[in-house]
Motif scaffolding. Sequence first.
Motif, PDB file in Angstrom:
ATOM      1  N   VAL A  18       0.842  -1.202   0.000  1.00 41.90           N
ATOM      2  CA  VAL A  18       0.000   0.000   0.000  1.00 41.90           C
ATOM      3  C   VAL A  18       0.875   1.249   0.000  1.00 41.90           C
ATOM      4  CG1 VAL A  18      -1.612   1.360   1.371  1.00 41.90           C
ATOM      5  CG2 VAL A  18      -1.998  -1.081   1.075  1.00 41.90           C
ATOM      6  N   LEU A  19       1.883   1.261   0.878  1.00 40.28           N
ATOM      7  CA  LEU A  19       2.735   2.450   0.982  1.00 40.28           C
ATOM      8  C   LEU A  19       3.473   2.717  -0.323  1.00 40.28           C
ATOM      9  CD1 LEU A  19       4.329   2.169   4.527  1.00 40.28           C
ATOM     10  CD2 LEU A  19       2.358   3.486   3.800  1.00 40.28           C
ATOM     11  N   THR A  20       4.004   1.645  -0.924  1.00 38.99           N
ATOM     12  CA  THR A  20       4.846   1.883  -2.088  1.00 38.99           C
ATOM     13  C   THR A  20       4.042   2.148  -3.350  1.00 38.99           C
ATOM     14  OG1 THR A  20       5.023  -0.499  -2.416  1.00 38.99           O
ATOM     15  CG2 THR A  20       6.825   0.581  -1.254  1.00 38.99           C
TER      16      THR A  20
ATOM     17  N   SER B 141       1.545   4.221  -3.369  1.00 35.90           N
ATOM     18  CA  SER B 141       0.868   5.501  -3.144  1.00 35.90           C
ATOM     19  C   SER B 141       1.776   6.631  -3.656  1.00 35.90           C
ATOM     20  CB  SER B 141       0.631   5.686  -1.645  1.00 35.90           C
ATOM     21  OG  SER B 141       1.871   5.892  -1.012  1.00 35.90           O
TER      22      SER B 141
ATOM     23  N   TYR C  55       3.265   8.624  -1.961  1.00 35.80           N
ATOM     24  CA  TYR C  55       4.437   8.570  -1.074  1.00 35.80           C
ATOM     25  C   TYR C  55       5.504   7.638  -1.638  1.00 35.80           C
ATOM     26  CZ  TYR C  55       6.956   6.590   2.972  1.00 35.80           C
ATOM     27  OH  TYR C  55       7.896   6.085   3.817  1.00 35.80           O
TER      28      TYR C  55
ATOM     29  N   LEU D   7       7.309   9.406  -4.213  1.00 32.96           N
ATOM     30  CA  LEU D   7       8.195  10.395  -3.595  1.00 32.96           C
ATOM     31  C   LEU D   7       9.489   9.723  -3.136  1.00 32.96           C
ATOM     32  CD1 LEU D   7       8.107  13.460  -2.804  1.00 32.96           C
ATOM     33  CD2 LEU D   7       7.763  12.643  -0.488  1.00 32.96           C
TER      34      LEU D   7
ATOM     35  N   THR E  61      12.300  16.943   2.510  1.00 30.72           N
ATOM     36  CA  THR E  61      12.715  15.548   2.346  1.00 30.72           C
ATOM     37  C   THR E  61      13.181  14.911   3.651  1.00 30.72           C
ATOM     38  OG1 THR E  61      14.841  16.372   1.626  1.00 30.72           O
ATOM     39  CG2 THR E  61      13.311  15.690  -0.085  1.00 30.72           C
TER      40      THR E  61
ATOM     41  N   PHE F 107      11.879  15.077   6.535  1.00 28.07           N
ATOM     42  CA  PHE F 107      10.743  14.479   7.216  1.00 28.07           C
ATOM     43  C   PHE F 107      10.386  13.135   6.594  1.00 28.07           C
ATOM     44  CE2 PHE F 107       6.148  13.760   7.255  1.00 28.07           C
ATOM     45  CZ  PHE F 107       6.013  13.487   8.603  1.00 28.07           C
ATOM     46  N   TYR F 108      10.346  13.092   5.266  1.00 31.86           N
ATOM     47  CA  TYR F 108       9.929  11.838   4.621  1.00 31.86           C
ATOM     48  C   TYR F 108      10.986  10.749   4.776  1.00 31.86           C
ATOM     49  CZ  TYR F 108       6.073  14.559   3.011  1.00 31.86           C
ATOM     50  OH  TYR F 108       4.961  15.350   2.991  1.00 31.86           O
TER      51      TYR F 108
ATOM     52  N   LEU G  31      10.541   9.554   8.342  1.00 31.74           N
ATOM     53  CA  LEU G  31       9.333   8.732   8.424  1.00 31.74           C
ATOM     54  C   LEU G  31       9.590   7.332   7.869  1.00 31.74           C
ATOM     55  CD1 LEU G  31       6.306   8.945   9.108  1.00 31.74           C
ATOM     56  CD2 LEU G  31       5.908   9.495   6.711  1.00 31.74           C
TER      57      LEU G  31
ATOM     58  N   ILE H  90       9.400   3.744   9.758  1.00 31.42           N
ATOM     59  CA  ILE H  90       8.559   2.627   9.313  1.00 31.42           C
ATOM     60  C   ILE H  90       9.416   1.381   9.114  1.00 31.42           C
ATOM     61  CG2 ILE H  90       7.087   1.773   7.436  1.00 31.42           C
ATOM     62  CD1 ILE H  90       6.229   4.697   7.005  1.00 31.42           C
TER      63      ILE H  90
ATOM     64  N   PRO I  14       4.456  13.767  -7.430  1.00 27.67           N
ATOM     65  CA  PRO I  14       4.714  14.610  -6.259  1.00 27.67           C
ATOM     66  C   PRO I  14       4.240  16.049  -6.469  1.00 27.67           C
ATOM     67  CG  PRO I  14       6.634  13.300  -6.769  1.00 27.67           C
ATOM     68  CD  PRO I  14       5.686  13.121  -7.915  1.00 27.67           C
TER      69      PRO I  14
ATOM     70  N   PHE J 143      -1.911  10.614   1.697  1.00 25.59           N
ATOM     71  CA  PHE J 143      -0.702  10.641   0.882  1.00 25.59           C
ATOM     72  C   PHE J 143      -0.059   9.260   0.818  1.00 25.59           C
ATOM     73  CE2 PHE J 143       3.931  11.881   0.543  1.00 25.59           C
ATOM     74  CZ  PHE J 143       3.864  12.264  -0.770  1.00 25.59           C
ATOM     75  N   MET J 144      -0.125   8.525   1.918  1.00 23.43           N
ATOM     76  CA  MET J 144       0.574   7.252   1.993  1.00 23.43           C
ATOM     77  C   MET J 144      -0.293   6.051   1.642  1.00 23.43           C
ATOM     78  SD  MET J 144       2.848   8.002   5.357  1.00 23.43           S
ATOM     79  CE  MET J 144       4.004   6.658   5.227  1.00 23.43           C
ATOM     80  N   THR J 145      -1.599   6.212   1.588  1.00 30.87           N
ATOM     81  CA  THR J 145      -2.426   5.036   1.331  1.00 30.87           C
ATOM     82  C   THR J 145      -3.253   5.116   0.050  1.00 30.87           C
ATOM     83  OG1 THR J 145      -4.182   5.936   2.672  1.00 30.87           O
ATOM     84  CG2 THR J 145      -2.661   4.440   3.766  1.00 30.87           C
ATOM     85  N   SER J 146      -3.387   6.303  -0.533  1.00 30.92           N
ATOM     86  CA  SER J 146      -4.176   6.350  -1.763  1.00 30.92           C
ATOM     87  C   SER J 146      -3.356   5.752  -2.909  1.00 30.92           C
ATOM     88  CB  SER J 146      -4.568   7.786  -2.083  1.00 30.92           C
ATOM     89  OG  SER J 146      -3.417   8.561  -2.286  1.00 30.92           O
ATOM     90  N   LEU J 147      -4.022   5.373  -3.964  1.00 29.25           N
ATOM     91  CA  LEU J 147      -3.305   4.783  -5.101  1.00 29.25           C
ATOM     92  C   LEU J 147      -2.691   5.875  -5.971  1.00 29.25           C
ATOM     93  CD1 LEU J 147      -5.589   1.915  -6.391  1.00 29.25           C
ATOM     94  CD2 LEU J 147      -3.191   1.743  -5.776  1.00 29.25           C
ATOM     95  N   VAL J 148      -1.477   5.610  -6.438  1.00 27.40           N
ATOM     96  CA  VAL J 148      -0.837   6.573  -7.339  1.00 27.40           C
ATOM     97  C   VAL J 148      -1.738   6.864  -8.524  1.00 27.40           C
ATOM     98  CG1 VAL J 148       1.204   7.077  -8.660  1.00 27.40           C
ATOM     99  CG2 VAL J 148       1.342   5.441  -6.854  1.00 27.40           C
TER     100      VAL J 148
END
Lengths: 347, 255
Positions: A196-198, A200, A202, A205, A223, A225-226, A229, A233, B101, B116-121
Amino acid sequence: MGNTFTKQGVAFETFASIGKGLVRTTGRQRVVELFVLGGVFLLLVPFLGTHRVTDFAIFCIFALSFDLLYGYMGRLSFGHLLYVGVGAYATALSLQYLTSNPLLAIGLGIVAACLAGMLAGSAAVRATGACFALINLAFNRVGWFLVMSPLKDITGGENGLSVRNLRFSYFDFQNPTFRFGFVLASLLVAFLLLRVLTSSPYGILLRSIKEDERRVRFLGYNTYFYKWLTFVIAASVAGFAGALTALNYAYVNPNTLDVHANGGVIFACLIGGAGRLYGAVLGGIIYMVITNLLPVYFQRWELLLGISLLLIVFRFRGGIWGNLETLYRRLAVHENTDRSLEGGRPR
Amino acid sequence: MSLLTTNRLTKRFGGLVAVNDVNLQIEENETLGIIGPNGSGKTTLFNLLTGFFSPTAGRVILQGKDVTRLSPEERVGMGMVRTFQLVSVFGSLRVWENLVPCVTWRNNEYRSLWKFMTSLVGDTWADSFEALRLVGLENYADAVTANLSYGDKRLLEIALALSLKPKLLLLDEPFSGLSDVEIAKVLSLLQSIKGKVTIGIIEHKISTIVDFVDRLCVMNEGRIICEGKPHEVLKDSLVNECYWGKQETVSGFPV
Ligand SMILES: Nc1ncnc2c1ncn2[C@@H]1O[C@H](COP(=O)(O)OP(=O)(O)O)[C@@H](O)[C@H]1O
Ligand SMILES: [Mg+2]
């Protein structure tokens, strides 16, 4: 080069479309993914035995967490095992002093690794390249030292620590089959989380930061912050793997955070294909097979590790999964000519 | 009040004064050209404006606020967006992914970390595609960025910048390395946003931008030696002497 495939007919087309499905994930396909992944581990059981496969699955969770940091964000760490150790010790100590519920202990293990990651991360992510790798190595050493000397009385130093209270209502970590099931479920959860994270914004990014962090700052993102984060994780997921290690062996010793063992996970990510979740899992399995089974047949089995690493670095930078993907893409292009120029809706 | 003002901005690299005591003003919605020979400090000036370097002395004031100590991302947050002289896009990503981005930033979707982290690209696809269409790259949306031509990468970088909805767009030699056809493409794109966005544009070929900009600054050895209406600047004797008087004899010199 791709022309050769078209002549092979239907079989290859099927191959290509399955591959495309795996490469381009949509929400619905995640369920299928999890089934496939779980199936692979179940299939391994008859050949390797539950105990080994449980071990493999835990290592794969660790490899996944490392892949987020290294494969996706491009930050190579020589000290990621620290968080496995923190997770393992925190779980064991929680079961000793705080709770009799292994699930809660796992939670506490993850929280401990998360906190450790927050602290170490805030210093580490300011550095890049070799500096980043070595700062993490230093933190890992500090952790090892703490376990061995100042905290010896509670960690048991070199002798390690046995884990108590493995049983709680239906959760019986003394039962190997239960352990296997639990670890496999954990792997699937970790995989899903990272998937899910990868996939998105994010995730994009992170891949942008990997390529050119400075440029990302000029797109308006802080950057640091990310990166922090992501570090946290990755540390938390590694802590999860550590907690499972503690419960799986009912024993924790300083080897869980042995600085020298960090090479293993780097190797696993490289061989499978860094920056691809399947790559991390595949690499994790292959690495475990090599280190667990080869020594039985070859005396100088490390030679094989070395040779395959050289091959990867010089010939197959994408690792096994990366090269499979390239192959699939070639096939896909043939199946649907010049898709890349049409701009069809991806993912 | 000007959108951007610099106050005695100076940058030294060791003994070299790359930007020397520059007082620059950019008015809202004007198009400012900055020209000057290689090494005259144009890029360094942009680097100071955008926070790439911090100045040795002097201040940068954006919309009345002193931003000299702010980080690049904070300045982007205030609407100052730039492109780079060496085209800088993400080669390993697909073309449309480059814009992800940017559009999440512009739509403020990055502020909700969860989303930002869970929605689909894929959800940002429409916006990204729209931004690509603006620069005419929609046919390459799914291509790997590294495989694009140099000119298309430039267009992509401009698309990145525009998709951030800048107030002040700083372009560092957007035409360098492009063919005439590609230059025309970029110029007509810029023409379409001229007057709606404040643009600062660095170029070393005067002829390319002389009809495009409202005002022209000439830099030499770190200083602004002349500024004004483009055609008046071209007549200025100091400019002729300093900037291209010496090189006039070189055949094919771009005027
Ligand atoms: N990062 C740096 N470190 C040292 N010197 C630099 C740096 N960047 C630019 N310079 C020097 O500053 C001067 C101005 O360079 P630059 O601003 O790139 O010129 P222009 O963009 O007008 O061609 C040059 O002499 C260059 O060598
Ligand atoms: Mg320059």
